[in-house]
Design a protein around this motif. Sequence first.
Motif, PDB file in Angstrom:
ATOM      1  N   TRP A 117       0.835  -1.204   0.000  1.00 21.44           N
ATOM      2  CA  TRP A 117       0.000   0.000   0.000  1.00 21.44           C
ATOM      3  C   TRP A 117       0.869   1.254   0.000  1.00 21.44           C
ATOM      4  O   TRP A 117       0.625   2.196  -0.760  1.00 21.44           O
ATOM      5  CB  TRP A 117      -0.926   0.006   1.212  1.00 21.44           C
ATOM      6  CG  TRP A 117      -1.608   1.333   1.426  1.00 21.44           C
ATOM      7  CD1 TRP A 117      -2.682   1.828   0.752  1.00 21.44           C
ATOM      8  CD2 TRP A 117      -1.221   2.351   2.365  1.00 21.44           C
ATOM      9  NE1 TRP A 117      -3.000   3.086   1.217  1.00 21.44           N
ATOM     10  CE2 TRP A 117      -2.121   3.437   2.204  1.00 21.44           C
ATOM     11  CE3 TRP A 117      -0.214   2.440   3.325  1.00 21.44           C
ATOM     12  CZ2 TRP A 117      -2.037   4.599   2.960  1.00 21.44           C
ATOM     13  CZ3 TRP A 117      -0.118   3.591   4.087  1.00 21.44           C
ATOM     14  CH2 TRP A 117      -1.022   4.652   3.902  1.00 21.44           C
ATOM     15  N   TRP A 118       1.891   1.266   0.845  1.00 20.85           N
ATOM     16  CA  TRP A 118       2.766   2.439   0.943  1.00 20.85           C
ATOM     17  C   TRP A 118       3.545   2.638  -0.351  1.00 20.85           C
ATOM     18  O   TRP A 118       3.690   3.771  -0.837  1.00 20.85           O
ATOM     19  CB  TRP A 118       3.717   2.298   2.121  1.00 20.85           C
ATOM     20  CG  TRP A 118       4.580   3.493   2.375  1.00 20.85           C
ATOM     21  CD1 TRP A 118       5.929   3.592   2.205  1.00 20.85           C
ATOM     22  CD2 TRP A 118       4.158   4.785   2.822  1.00 20.85           C
ATOM     23  NE1 TRP A 118       6.375   4.846   2.527  1.00 20.85           N
ATOM     24  CE2 TRP A 118       5.301   5.599   2.911  1.00 20.85           C
ATOM     25  CE3 TRP A 118       2.918   5.321   3.166  1.00 20.85           C
ATOM     26  CZ2 TRP A 118       5.238   6.925   3.321  1.00 20.85           C
ATOM     27  CZ3 TRP A 118       2.857   6.647   3.578  1.00 20.85           C
ATOM     28  CH2 TRP A 118       4.008   7.430   3.652  1.00 20.85           C
ATOM     29  N   ARG A 121       1.240   4.028  -2.911  1.00 18.01           N
ATOM     30  CA  ARG A 121       0.955   5.447  -2.651  1.00 18.01           C
ATOM     31  C   ARG A 121       2.125   6.328  -3.092  1.00 18.01           C
ATOM     32  O   ARG A 121       1.916   7.421  -3.629  1.00 18.01           O
ATOM     33  CB  ARG A 121       0.685   5.643  -1.164  1.00 18.01           C
ATOM     34  CG  ARG A 121       0.336   7.067  -0.788  1.00 18.01           C
ATOM     35  CD  ARG A 121       0.054   7.201   0.687  1.00 18.01           C
ATOM     36  NE  ARG A 121      -0.216   8.590   1.041  1.00 18.01           N
ATOM     37  CZ  ARG A 121      -0.410   9.032   2.272  1.00 18.01           C
ATOM     38  NH1 ARG A 121      -0.360   8.184   3.283  1.00 18.01           N
ATOM     39  NH2 ARG A 121      -0.650  10.294   2.508  1.00 18.01           N
ATOM     40  N   LYS A 122       3.339   5.878  -2.871  1.00 17.97           N
ATOM     41  CA  LYS A 122       4.519   6.671  -3.221  1.00 17.97           C
ATOM     42  C   LYS A 122       4.770   6.696  -4.725  1.00 17.97           C
ATOM     43  O   LYS A 122       5.340   7.669  -5.248  1.00 17.97           O
ATOM     44  CB  LYS A 122       5.753   6.100  -2.514  1.00 17.97           C
ATOM     45  CG  LYS A 122       5.679   6.135  -1.002  1.00 17.97           C
ATOM     46  CD  LYS A 122       5.921   7.499  -0.422  1.00 17.97           C
ATOM     47  CE  LYS A 122       7.377   7.863  -0.487  1.00 17.97           C
ATOM     48  NZ  LYS A 122       7.646   9.168   0.197  1.00 17.97           N
ATOM     49  N   GLY A 124       2.343   5.642  -7.249  1.00 18.89           N
ATOM     50  CA  GLY A 124       1.160   5.727  -8.100  1.00 18.89           C
ATOM     51  C   GLY A 124       0.749   4.410  -8.729  1.00 18.89           C
ATOM     52  O   GLY A 124      -0.139   4.374  -9.585  1.00 18.89           O
ATOM     53  N   MET A 127      -2.453  -0.666  -6.052  1.00 14.72           N
ATOM     54  CA  MET A 127      -2.111  -1.557  -4.947  1.00 14.72           C
ATOM     55  C   MET A 127      -2.551  -2.996  -5.200  1.00 14.72           C
ATOM     56  O   MET A 127      -1.777  -3.947  -5.008  1.00 14.72           O
ATOM     57  CB  MET A 127      -2.749  -1.034  -3.659  1.00 14.72           C
ATOM     58  CG  MET A 127      -2.613  -1.954  -2.467  1.00 14.72           C
ATOM     59  SD  MET A 127      -3.537  -1.342  -1.044  1.00 14.72           S
ATOM     60  CE  MET A 127      -3.425  -2.752   0.051  1.00 14.72           C
TER      61      MET A 127
END
Length: 273
Positions: A117-118, A121-122, A124, A127
Amino acid sequence: MLAMMLAPQGWLVWNVDPVLVQLGPLGIRWYGVLFALGLLASYEVGWRIFQRDGLPRPEVDRLFAYVVIGTVVGARLGHTLLYEPGYYLTHPLQILYVWRGGLASHGGAVGIILAVWWFGRKTGQPMLWLLDRVGLVAPIAAASIRLGNLFNSEIVGKPTEVPWAVIFARVDPRPRHPAQVYEALGYLVIGLVLWLARRRSSLPRQNGRMFGATLVLIFAFRFGIEFLKEPQVAAEAGMTFDLGQLLSIPLVVVGLILMFLPRRPITAPQTPQ
């Protein structure tokens, strides 16, 4: 050293030294070697899957770093806070002593999800698209880690007299189910099933379905195999379902939701600029 022999009844006597090599005060353990080999094998298979599906090698390397950190941190926190919270909350610095043992697969699974997930998010990247591919190789690492438990003579099975029983001499003289071997083989079979499903079924047509199937198969299997294991901590004595089973249930539920909840079609990975 390796130490194996047959008992008079024909059962294998397992008395392997958990330390592979002793270099002065530093002991290199079988568990650590097999843990690392499992991660590396997962990476070798995984980067080929990701590259074929459109994620460049540098991005795969970054994702792998996130997943390794998530696995170790999640597994350690899972063990210390779920299996032995009373001890570790009064000795918090010992949570950092990973080399003394104590990793929980349920915490590792949550750590992987959070790490992906992280990363998504970082960068694009989608997920669930990432998790579908990480899930394909996770059983390889899981199997290797269970072989590490075998070399530690831990997570032993309940006493039995089946022909393939093993006497773990470092535990006691009773023949037991080799539960670690059962799990290792089970995870490899699950990995093969997932690979075949990806190639021959409609599961991969929506993001998250393959990872959902991974969670369902691994943790439903884990729920069942726990019936053959001895309790891992004293708190489990007398429980109808042990902690491994209770913690497996929510992960199976999450997997079922991912498999059957309608979603948009697959989103392709973003090409880094």
